[in-house]
Design an enzyme around this catalytic site. Structure first.
Site, PDB file in Angstrom:
ATOM      1  N   ASP A   1      16.780   0.803 -14.029  1.00  0.00           N
ATOM      2  CA  ASP A   1      15.770   0.753 -13.189  1.00  0.00           C
ATOM      3  C   ASP A   1      15.391  -0.905 -13.181  1.00  0.00           C
ATOM      4  O   ASP A   1      14.618  -1.265 -12.519  1.00  0.00           O
ATOM      5  CB  ASP A   1      14.445   1.407 -13.893  1.00  0.00           C
ATOM      6  CG  ASP A   1      14.793   2.785 -13.310  1.00  0.00           C
ATOM      7  OD1 ASP A   1      15.416   3.111 -12.577  1.00  0.00           O
ATOM      8  OD2 ASP A   1      13.681   3.617 -14.005  1.00  0.00           O
TER       9      ASP A   1
ATOM     10  N   PRO B   1       1.578   1.861 -17.062  1.00  0.00           N
ATOM     11  CA  PRO B   1       1.480   3.017 -18.061  1.00  0.00           C
ATOM     12  C   PRO B   1       2.721   2.946 -18.842  1.00  0.00           C
ATOM     13  O   PRO B   1       3.706   2.917 -18.475  1.00  0.00           O
ATOM     14  CB  PRO B   1       1.262   4.165 -17.376  1.00  0.00           C
ATOM     15  CG  PRO B   1       0.772   3.722 -16.078  1.00  0.00           C
ATOM     16  CD  PRO B   1       1.231   2.344 -15.877  1.00  0.00           C
TER      17      PRO B   1
ATOM     18  N   LYS C   1       6.872   0.910 -10.753  1.00  0.00           N
ATOM     19  CA  LYS C   1       7.198   1.623  -9.485  1.00  0.00           C
ATOM     20  C   LYS C   1       7.150   3.116  -9.415  1.00  0.00           C
ATOM     21  O   LYS C   1       6.787   3.902 -10.430  1.00  0.00           O
ATOM     22  CB  LYS C   1       9.020   1.463  -9.347  1.00  0.00           C
ATOM     23  CG  LYS C   1       9.945   1.764 -10.504  1.00  0.00           C
ATOM     24  CD  LYS C   1       9.994   3.442 -10.452  1.00  0.00           C
ATOM     25  CE  LYS C   1      10.829   3.944 -11.711  1.00  0.00           C
ATOM     26  NZ  LYS C   1      10.801   5.297 -11.802  1.00  0.00           N
TER      27      LYS C   1
HETATM   28  O1  C5P Z   1      19.671   3.298 -17.629  1.00  0.00           O
HETATM   29  P1  C5P Z   1      18.640   3.692 -18.708  1.00  0.00           P
HETATM   30  O2  C5P Z   1      18.903   3.079 -20.022  1.00  0.00           O
HETATM   31  O3  C5P Z   1      17.124   3.662 -18.062  1.00  0.00           O
HETATM   32  O4  C5P Z   1      18.886   5.204 -18.998  1.00  0.00           O
HETATM   33  C1  C5P Z   1      18.371   5.938 -20.013  1.00  0.00           C
HETATM   34  C2  C5P Z   1      19.289   7.261 -19.951  1.00  0.00           C
HETATM   35  O5  C5P Z   1      18.816   8.276 -18.995  1.00  0.00           O
HETATM   36  C3  C5P Z   1      20.423   7.084 -20.118  1.00  0.00           C
HETATM   37  O6  C5P Z   1      21.202   6.960 -21.473  1.00  0.00           O
HETATM   38  C4  C5P Z   1      21.174   8.420 -19.396  1.00  0.00           C
HETATM   39  O7  C5P Z   1      21.059   9.572 -20.428  1.00  0.00           O
HETATM   40  C5  C5P Z   1      19.858   8.851 -18.506  1.00  0.00           C
HETATM   41  N1  C5P Z   1      20.204   8.417 -16.999  1.00  0.00           N
HETATM   42  C6  C5P Z   1      21.012   9.223 -16.453  1.00  0.00           C
HETATM   43  N2  C5P Z   1      21.629   8.773 -15.117  1.00  0.00           N
HETATM   44  C7  C5P Z   1      21.033   7.838 -14.573  1.00  0.00           C
HETATM   45  C8  C5P Z   1      19.921   6.939 -15.345  1.00  0.00           C
HETATM   46  C9  C5P Z   1      19.793   7.427 -16.560  1.00  0.00           C
HETATM   47  O8  C5P Z   1      21.573  10.271 -17.047  1.00  0.00           O
HETATM   48  N3  C5P Z   1      21.369   7.420 -13.167  1.00  0.00           N
END
Ligand code: C5P
Length: 317
Positions: free
Chosen positions: A152, A110, A13
């Protein structure tokens, strides 16, 4: 007897808009984002094992190998650190399955680029395992499993173009018309999503907190199928943070402008830079300019919107 084998594909995406609010107590930032899935895919094959082992192997598609080399194992975890592996564990636990799985990922998105390749692996693996183990999972249950794996991941399941609220995992479909043509400038070194969010917090320290908000311009441009209006409306609140950690991306953004991309932004938390083109032909011309300017390790052309996770085949013994 041959084991049941299910093959599922899920897309990468680009975020057309990424509006980020202040850090919340749960450690996440509230988002208002517009995702568009593009036709670069991860394909996960899940083959049932009689024992309880989980195994994982990863190969690049020929197109990705040509762009970034074929040593994918050096940059992708091949154990429980991989989101596809975690998806298999989550499905197995939820449905009380007493079997293992061999996972194979064919990577076309990627790696660590802000294009949700790992999230696509998780969504595809969840769908493939649920079907291979015959769990009878509903769409709502798959959504819940995907949301537990990462912000995501539900969008990788959903695909097309969608608005994401909350952590980005509360989705509603967006009206769009036609296809949009993209060129993606891939970099050698990935960026870590949590680090980019931390840099966002550091840069914004002291500023009054603003709630995330959707852009009317992006929604109107999508509904009208107008790539010129969409190019002008692209925005990403994480861009300054990504540029602060990877200042050389400024050159890539400038090269996109020189090639008259309709708009250019860092994709998600970066470092991939996405340029919107007027046509596939224009996308190829922009890619040629990026090569000549030496501002990307590789370029990939894609178009969106693309469908979400789909089962490509299921060989039931
Ligand atoms: O949800 P995901 O595992 O992809 O998120 C990785 C990190 O990115 C989270 O631990 C957080 O630090 C940050 N994040 C955030 N706010 C979001 C999504 C992700 O701060 N809405």
């Amino acid at each position: 007897m041959a084991a049941r084998r299910v093959r599922v594909r899920a897309p990468g995406k680009v975020n057309l808009q990424l509006s980020v609010g202040p850090l919340a107590e749960d450690g996440f930032h509230p988002l208002a984002t517009v995702f568009q899935a593009v036709d670069l895919y991860e394909t996960v094959t899940a083959t049932v094992r009689a024992d309880r082992r989980i195994t994982l192997a990863v190969d690049p598609t020929p197109a990705l190998a040509a762009a970034v080399g074929d040593d994918i194992g050096a940059v992708v975890p091949l154990d429980q650190g991989n989101l596809a592996w975690q998806a298999a564990l989550a499905v197995r636990e939820r449905y009380g399955i007493d079997a293992g799985i061999d996972l194979h990922i064919l990577k076309g998105v990627p790696v660590a680029g802000g294009m949700a390749g790992g999230s696509a692996d998780a969504a595809a693996a969840a769908v493939a395992c649920a079907q291979a183990w015959d769990c009878g999972a509903t769409r709502t249950e798959l959504d819940e499993i995907c949301a537990s794996l990462g912000s995501d991941v539900p969008f990788s399941l959903h695909g097309h173009t969608a608005v994401g609220l909350g952590r980005g995992d509360t989705l509603s479909p967006a009206m769009t018309r036609g296809q949009f043509h993209w060129v993606f400038a891939i970099q050698d070194q990935g960026l870590s999503t949590p680090e980019v969010f931390r840099e966002f917090d550091r840069l914004g320290a002291g500023a009054p907190p603003a709630a995330p908000a959707l852009s009317d311009e992006v929604m109107h441009a999508l509904a009208a199928g107008d790539p010129h209006a969409l190019g002008a409306a692209l925005s990403n609140d994480l861009q300054d943070a990504a540029l602060s950690l990877a200042p050389h991306l400024d050159r890539t953004l400038t090269a996109m402008e020189e090639a008259e991309a309709l708009g250019a932004i860092i994709s998600g938390s970066g470092p991939t830079v996405a340029g919107l083109a007027a046509s596939r032909h224009h996308a190829l011309a922009i890619a040629a300019h990026l090569h000549a300017a030496k501002v990307a390790a590789a370029t990939v052309i894609a178009s969106g919107p693309a469908p979400g996770a789909v089962v490509l085949d299921d060989s039931t013994p």
